[in-house]
Design a protein around this motif. Structure first.
Motif, PDB file in Angstrom:
ATOM      1  N   ARG A  74      46.834  33.814   5.882  1.00 26.11           N
ATOM      2  CA  ARG A  74      46.602  34.664   4.709  1.00 26.11           C
ATOM      3  C   ARG A  74      47.958  35.128   4.193  1.00 26.11           C
ATOM      4  O   ARG A  74      48.616  35.969   4.798  1.00 26.11           O
ATOM      5  N   THR A  85      46.903  36.800  -3.120  1.00 24.51           N
ATOM      6  CA  THR A  85      46.697  36.245  -1.786  1.00 24.51           C
ATOM      7  C   THR A  85      46.395  34.753  -1.844  1.00 24.51           C
ATOM      8  O   THR A  85      45.894  34.239  -2.850  1.00 24.51           O
ATOM      9  N   ASN A  87      44.668  31.932   0.946  1.00 22.32           N
ATOM     10  CA  ASN A  87      44.042  31.676   2.239  1.00 22.32           C
ATOM     11  C   ASN A  87      44.054  30.176   2.508  1.00 22.32           C
ATOM     12  O   ASN A  87      43.624  29.393   1.677  1.00 22.32           O
TER      13      ASN A  87
END
Length: 181
Positions: A74, A85, A87
């Motif tokens: 992350r 962000t 992921n």
């Protein structure tokens, strides 16, 4: 295009040929927590010990194991924007060499280079990886207790080895807990 993928195909083929055969029991399982380069990671793994030992001397030897892992990354600076962000899921297989006591207890040092497949290309904190296939180089130290609890720390670097640019690399520091069966 095929010629540019030939090194990856060769590495993948050699790795698949040396994987543990189905039916062999898993020797241990691990959980790791790490951070680095504006990215946090949690990783779970399964390990299969090698039966081979080298350089046996004074109650120590060089041995090793296969480490198959599934990780979640992350990043908190996707495309170098604070708060964005990213992921990424990573699947990897790494042969790990470990210098340890013959009793398999006490202090050890280990190192390995494996291959990892990322669910997407990394672009975080002004660092980019141009490919989904990455090499993961690791160095670690730790201690195995009498009850087979293994606690260690690791440093790991991910890079495509200069195969394609950009290749800024990603570095992590980990705490690793493993339990042997």
């Amino acid at each position: 295009m095929i010629a540019s993928r030939t090194p990856w195909i060769a590495v993948a083929g050699c790795t698949l040929l040396t994987l543990p055969t189905p039916g062999l029991a898993i020797d241990s399982t691990s959980l790791e927590f790490g951070a680095g380069d504006h990215t946090k990671m949690v990783r779970a793994g399964l390990q299969w010990k090698w039966q081979r030992q080298w350089w046996k001397s004074n109650g120590t030897h060089l041995g090793g194991y296969w480490d198959a892992s599934l990780a979640q990354w992350r990043g908190n600076r996707f495309q170098d924007v604070k708060g964005n962000t990213q992921n990424i899921t990573s699947l990897g297989i790494t042969p790990v060499f470990r210098f340890q006591r013959d009793s398999m207890k006490g202090f050890y040092a280990e190192a390995g280079i494996g291959i990892h497949y990322l669910s997407e290309r990394y672009d975080n904190g002004n660092r980019q990886l141009s490919t989904r296939f990455q090499f993961g180089d690791l160095l670690g130290i730790g201690y195995v207790f009498q009850n087979n609890l293994d606690v260690g720390i690791r440093l790991q670097h991910f890079s495509n080895g200069g195969y394609r640019q950009p290749n800024d690399g990603v570095n992590f520091a980990f705490v690793r807990v493993s339990y042997g069966f």
